[in-house]
Structure formats: C-alpha cells, structure tokens
Design a protein around this motif. Structure first.
Motif, PDB file in Angstrom:
ATOM      1  N   LEU A  46       0.826  -1.211   0.000  1.00 52.96           N
ATOM      2  CA  LEU A  46       0.000   0.000   0.000  1.00 52.96           C
ATOM      3  C   LEU A  46       0.864   1.266   0.000  1.00 52.96           C
ATOM      4  N   PHE A  47       1.896   1.290   0.836  1.00 51.32           N
ATOM      5  CA  PHE A  47       2.757   2.471   0.891  1.00 51.32           C
ATOM      6  C   PHE A  47       3.533   2.636  -0.409  1.00 51.32           C
ATOM      7  N   ALA A  48       4.009   1.532  -0.955  1.00 45.42           N
ATOM      8  CA  ALA A  48       4.744   1.615  -2.219  1.00 45.42           C
ATOM      9  C   ALA A  48       3.841   2.108  -3.343  1.00 45.42           C
ATOM     10  N   ALA A  49       2.611   1.597  -3.400  1.00 42.85           N
ATOM     11  CA  ALA A  49       1.677   2.038  -4.434  1.00 42.85           C
ATOM     12  C   ALA A  49       1.342   3.518  -4.281  1.00 42.85           C
ATOM     13  N   PHE A  50       1.123   3.945  -3.042  1.00 46.23           N
ATOM     14  CA  PHE A  50       0.819   5.361  -2.811  1.00 46.23           C
ATOM     15  C   PHE A  50       1.994   6.237  -3.231  1.00 46.23           C
ATOM     16  N   ILE A  52       4.399   5.579  -5.423  1.00 47.78           N
ATOM     17  CA  ILE A  52       4.591   5.567  -6.873  1.00 47.78           C
ATOM     18  C   ILE A  52       3.548   6.427  -7.572  1.00 47.78           C
ATOM     19  N   VAL A  53       2.291   6.314  -7.141  1.00 49.21           N
ATOM     20  CA  VAL A  53       1.204   7.027  -7.816  1.00 49.21           C
ATOM     21  C   VAL A  53       1.206   8.508  -7.474  1.00 49.21           C
ATOM     22  N   MET A  54       1.451   8.836  -6.216  1.00 48.76           N
ATOM     23  CA  MET A  54       1.248  10.211  -5.752  1.00 48.76           C
ATOM     24  C   MET A  54       2.518  11.043  -5.664  1.00 48.76           C
ATOM     25  N   PHE A  55       3.692  10.449  -5.862  1.00 50.10           N
ATOM     26  CA  PHE A  55       4.921  11.205  -5.653  1.00 50.10           C
ATOM     27  C   PHE A  55       5.004  12.413  -6.578  1.00 50.10           C
ATOM     28  N   ASN A  56       4.766  12.196  -7.864  1.00 44.14           N
ATOM     29  CA  ASN A  56       4.871  13.300  -8.817  1.00 44.14           C
ATOM     30  C   ASN A  56       3.840  14.386  -8.523  1.00 44.14           C
ATOM     31  N   PHE A  57       2.606  13.964  -8.184  1.00 42.69           N
ATOM     32  CA  PHE A  57       1.560  14.953  -7.918  1.00 42.69           C
ATOM     33  C   PHE A  57       1.889  15.778  -6.682  1.00 42.69           C
ATOM     34  N   GLY A  84      -1.654  22.524  -4.755  1.00 45.13           N
ATOM     35  CA  GLY A  84      -0.767  22.565  -3.598  1.00 45.13           C
ATOM     36  C   GLY A  84      -1.470  22.206  -2.302  1.00 45.13           C
ATOM     37  N   ILE A  85      -2.696  22.702  -2.141  1.00 46.57           N
ATOM     38  CA  ILE A  85      -3.466  22.375  -0.934  1.00 46.57           C
ATOM     39  C   ILE A  85      -3.802  20.891  -0.909  1.00 46.57           C
ATOM     40  N   LEU A  86      -4.202  20.339  -2.060  1.00 43.03           N
ATOM     41  CA  LEU A  86      -4.472  18.900  -2.128  1.00 43.03           C
ATOM     42  C   LEU A  86      -3.212  18.100  -1.802  1.00 43.03           C
ATOM     43  N   SER A  87      -2.064  18.580  -2.269  1.00 39.16           N
ATOM     44  CA  SER A  87      -0.809  17.896  -1.951  1.00 39.16           C
ATOM     45  C   SER A  87      -0.547  17.901  -0.451  1.00 39.16           C
ATOM     46  N   LEU A  88      -0.821  19.018   0.206  1.00 36.42           N
ATOM     47  CA  LEU A  88      -0.649  19.082   1.656  1.00 36.42           C
ATOM     48  C   LEU A  88      -1.589  18.110   2.363  1.00 36.42           C
ATOM     49  N   ILE A  89      -2.823  18.007   1.886  1.00 44.93           N
ATOM     50  CA  ILE A  89      -3.782  17.084   2.500  1.00 44.93           C
ATOM     51  C   ILE A  89      -3.317  15.641   2.329  1.00 44.93           C
ATOM     52  N   PHE A  90      -2.895  15.285   1.104  1.00 42.17           N
ATOM     53  CA  PHE A  90      -2.431  13.917   0.862  1.00 42.17           C
ATOM     54  C   PHE A  90      -1.155  13.622   1.657  1.00 42.17           C
ATOM     55  N   LEU A  91      -0.268  14.615   1.749  1.00 45.23           N
ATOM     56  CA  LEU A  91       0.961  14.423   2.508  1.00 45.23           C
ATOM     57  C   LEU A  91       0.661  14.238   3.992  1.00 45.23           C
ATOM     58  N   ALA A  92      -0.291  15.019   4.513  1.00 43.36           N
ATOM     59  CA  ALA A  92      -0.677  14.864   5.917  1.00 43.36           C
ATOM     60  C   ALA A  92      -1.286  13.487   6.159  1.00 43.36           C
ATOM     61  N   PHE A  93      -2.097  13.027   5.221  1.00 46.20           N
ATOM     62  CA  PHE A  93      -2.692  11.688   5.319  1.00 46.20           C
ATOM     63  C   PHE A  93      -1.586  10.621   5.312  1.00 46.20           C
ATOM     64  N   PHE A  94      -0.617  10.773   4.398  1.00 43.63           N
ATOM     65  CA  PHE A  94       0.475   9.805   4.298  1.00 43.63           C
ATOM     66  C   PHE A  94       1.295   9.775   5.591  1.00 43.63           C
ATOM     67  N   LEU A  95       1.644  10.952   6.111  1.00 38.58           N
ATOM     68  CA  LEU A  95       2.462  11.011   7.326  1.00 38.58           C
ATOM     69  C   LEU A  95       1.721  10.444   8.535  1.00 38.58           C
ATOM     70  N   THR A  96       0.394  10.657   8.580  1.00 41.15           N
ATOM     71  CA  THR A  96      -0.387  10.097   9.687  1.00 41.15           C
ATOM     72  C   THR A  96      -0.367   8.584   9.666  1.00 41.15           C
ATOM     73  N   ILE A  97      -0.614   8.000   8.485  1.00 40.35           N
ATOM     74  CA  ILE A  97      -0.590   6.535   8.362  1.00 40.35           C
ATOM     75  C   ILE A  97       0.818   5.999   8.604  1.00 40.35           C
ATOM     76  N   TYR A  98       1.821   6.759   8.144  1.00 46.75           N
ATOM     77  CA  TYR A  98       3.222   6.349   8.351  1.00 46.75           C
ATOM     78  C   TYR A  98       3.545   6.295   9.847  1.00 46.75           C
ATOM     79  N   TYR A  99       3.090   7.302  10.591  1.00 42.12           N
ATOM     80  CA  TYR A  99       3.319   7.321  12.043  1.00 42.12           C
ATOM     81  C   TYR A  99       2.578   6.162  12.717  1.00 42.12           C
ATOM     82  N   LEU A 100       1.346   5.908  12.297  1.00 48.23           N
ATOM     83  CA  LEU A 100       0.580   4.798  12.872  1.00 48.23           C
ATOM     84  C   LEU A 100       1.241   3.456  12.568  1.00 48.23           C
ATOM     85  N   ASN A 101       1.860   3.347  11.389  1.00 48.84           N
ATOM     86  CA  ASN A 101       2.573   2.123  11.034  1.00 48.84           C
ATOM     87  C   ASN A 101       3.738   1.870  11.999  1.00 48.84           C
TER      88      ASN A 101
END
Length: 433
Positions: A46-50, A52-57, A84-101
């Motif tokens: 899941l993290f690898a897919a996220f 790969i798909v979202m890094f450029n965006f 940019g705002i959407l990127s911040l939201i997705f990044l915050a989501f990613f970091l939250t799940i990363y911390y929970l992991n």
C-alpha cells in the motif's frame, strides 16, 4: 533490583520494540519483524503504491504552492494553489498513516515481549475488522468533510496571503505571496480601517441587540402563556410559532416591501396618518438598522419561544409552592427558580443564536443589500462582516481582502463560542450546579 524484577516479567526479552520501530521506517518491515507477515506485506504494498502514484503529484503540487506559477497567461495560479493544498492534505494523510505504522510495530513488539502470541491469518483479519469497523463507518463522512469543508477553508486562508484582486486576476496575471500585507492594509489604510471599524461595531451591536431582544420577548411570552390563568394555550402557542413556519426569505422580502419609503404600507398606513411624515427606512442607515432589528426579532423569537415553553413546563410546581410558603414575590420566583432553570437548559442553544446572528447574511442582503451606500467605502451602511465579505468577493473582486476579513471573522466567532460554551453551566458536572 526493580530492573531485575521488571526483566523477569518479560517472556521474550530478545524481541526489541525499538528495533521494530526502526525497521518500520520502511513500512511493513517492522510488522515482518513481529511475524505479522500478511499485515507487513499489505502495508509495504500500500505504501509503495501510494508513493509511486502520488509522488509526482505531491512534489509538483508543493513546488507550485511555493511559486504559484511562472508563465503568465499560461499558468493559472488558482490551479497551482488548489493542487498545492491537495498535496498538503495527501501528505498529511500519508504522514499520519506512516506514524501509525511505526507505532503499530512498536506496540506489537512490546506485547510480544510480554508473551503475546501472534494470531494466525484468520484471527488477525477478525481482530483487524473488529478494531477498524468504527473507522470504516466514519471514513466516508471524514473524507467528505476534508474535501467539502477543510479544502475550501484552506483555499480561503491561503488567498488571504496573496495579492488576488480584480486588477491582478489569473490567468492573465500570476499571484504572488504577500505575507501579512492584506492584514496590515486593513488596519493601516484609512479607507479600510474606517470601513472595518464601522462594520465591526454595527455587527456587534446588531448581534447583541437583535438576539437579546428576541430572547427577552420569547421569555416574556413563554412565561405569560405558561401561566395557569391563560386559556387556549395550544392556540396561542401555535400562533406564536407561525412566523417560524414561514420561510425566512419570504418574510424578509415581504418586510422589504412593507418598509419601502414610497409605497410601503408601514409608511402609508401607519407612520404618515399618525405623524404626518415618512420615515426613510431604506435611505437612512439608522432607520434601516432599526427595521432590521425589528424584523430579526420577529423572525427569531418563535424558535426561542418554543424552547422556553418546553423548559417552563418541565419545572416542578413544588418549587413555586415552596417559594409561596416562604413568602417570595413574583420577581424572586423568576430570579431564583424560573430564570436559572431556563438558562441552564437552553444556554448552548442561545449561544448559537448569537453566533447565527453574527453571520446572518440572509436578512442583511435580502432586505436592502447592506445599503444604503456610504460614499468612499466598500461597505454599505448596514453591512455586517459576512455581507461585506460577500460584496468584496462578488461585487468588487477584492478576494485577498475578503479572505483576510473572513479569517478575522472566523477567529472571532470561534473564540466567542469556545469561551461561552466553557462557561456554560450545562456543560459542567451536575455536582457543580
């Protein structure tokens, strides 16, 4: 000695939670270390897919959020800001799940140290489903809240720090970050400062006077109707609630016609025959404010009246009988029995009435569009903050200033509501009553 006793309680001291947490820097490895193979593999995929798909965006969105575009007429700064705002939201989501992991791997390792047995695949799925079921239920509402409420709010907040106006509108022009310049202009430039002070003062007066009058009228009528000597109580309550049943915008439009300076029934049928004059309800700011307060009292008191009526009926008659035995008069019974009980039960809703009227756009705009106009100002004579923001946005295209004022407005309402709710006795423990 205490350390030795603690170590004796560890069934598997070789299994280190710190190692599991460090391995989880690469998502899934910490779970593999804990022998949670399916969970670890799923997290890694899941993290690898996220990534790969979202890094450029995300990377391009964050860069665009800093630059807001580089080529005029080709780059639209609003699109860059949104991405940019959407990127911040997705990044915050990613970091939250990363911390929970990381925390998940650490906690599992801690439990394994104490003798916890890793469940098999079937038990793991069952435990995961039981644990995550509440979050699955609220996730659609959470995502809807993020993209329908949080995203527009963040867009507005970011606009307050740009130079977005009628004369600097994309895509013809590129936006740029100006820091706190808009807030400084609001308080340093005479035109903006005067308009802001006038609008804010009228907003506070409007909120306090209109809301307090509707509450006072509702309480007065509710006490009278609740009197045992009053007959046809159901009919009277129905009549008083009728203004609430009619859509507010219909009532406001009808009142705007009744208060018309030239052909309104209030001037022609009441004021002129009695006083041989006409009141400029729509041309004079003072009289427009008086009319607005009267209309709001008419629109607002039925709801509060219904609240007070229900509370008054729930007060035990034994209280009043005991007060009569003690020789209390009507004012003492009202002060010590009726008023405290009514306020205790309805205080949160009454605070919401003040907050609602602070942002009551409908009546201000539908009655006279915030007029009459004031020379040299962007705000009308009866504009409150929310209607002034509307005018700045849709009439004058001063998006940056409208966003700055919106932030101030939001902070004021949130601060007032927070402190008032904290002070409300109905939010305290029953033992403190």
């Amino acid at each position: 000695m205490a350390t030795n006793e603690k170590q004796k309680t560890l069934v598997n001291p070789q299994h280190q939670p710190t190692v599991a947490a460090l391995l989880s820097i690469i998502p899934g490895l910490g779970q593999l270390y804990n022998k949670r193979f399916v969970k670890g593999a799923s997290l890694f995929i899941l993290f690898a897919a996220f990534a790969i798909v979202m890094f450029n965006f995300i990377s391009s969105g964050l860069v665009g959020l800093v630059t807001l575009g580089e080529i005029p007429r080709e780059h639209d700064s609003r699109v860059f800001l949104s991405e940019g705002i959407l990127s911040l939201i997705f990044l915050a989501f990613f970091l939250t799940i990363y911390y929970l992991n990381i925390m998940d791997a650490y906690k599992d390792a801690k439990r394994i140290q104490l003798g916890w047995t890793v469940p098999n695949i079937r038990e793991g799925f069952k435990n995961a489903w039981d644990t995550s079921f509440p979050y699955i239920l609220i996730s659609p509402g959470l995502f809807l809240l993020i993209f329908v409420v949080v995203f527009p709010l963040l867009f507005m907040v970011f606009l307050a720090f740009t130079n977005y106006s009628l004369y600097n509108a994309p895509p013809r022009h590129l936006l740029s970050w100006v820091g706190f310049e808009n807030f400084i202009r609001l308080f340093s430039i005479q035109e903006w400062r005067t308009a802001f002070v006038n609008v804010l003062s009228w907003t506070l007066i409007w909120t306090f006077v209109a809301t307090s009058l509707q509450i006072a009228l509702a309480l007065f009528l509710a006490i009278i109707v609740n009197d045992k000597r009053i007959k046809f109580k159901k009919l009277i309550r129905t009549v008083f609630i009728l203004p609430w049943a009619v859509p507010a915008f219909v009532t406001i439009i009808i009142f705007s016609a009744l208060f018309n300076d030239n052909f309104g029934a209030i001037n022609l049928q009441i004021i002129e025959p009695l006083f041989n004059t006409r009141i400029p309800w729509l041309q004079n700011a003072f009289w427009t404010k008086v009319a607005l307060i009267m209309i709001q009292v008419w629109l607002g008191f039925p709801f509060v009246f219904a609240l007070f009526t229900g509370v008054l009926q729930s007060i035990s008659s034994d209280w009043y009988e005991a007060a009569d035995i003690d020789g209390a008069n009507r004012w003492q019974k009202f002060k010590n029995i009726t008023f405290p009980h009514v306020m205790f039960a309805t205080a949160p809703l009454l605070i919401m009435q003040y907050s609602f009227n602070f942002n009551n756009f409908n009546i201000i705009y539908l009655f006279n569009q915030g007029g009459p106009a004031v020379r040299g100002q962007t705000a009308g004579g009866t504009d409150i903050l929310i209607s002034w923001i509307y005018g700045l946005t849709f009439d004058n295209q001063q998006y940056n200033m409208a966003a700055a004022i919106s932030i101030i407005l939001g902070l004021m309402v949130a601060t007032f509501a927070f402190f008032q709710f904290r002070r409300t006795r109905s939010f305290k423990e029953e033992g403190n009553f």
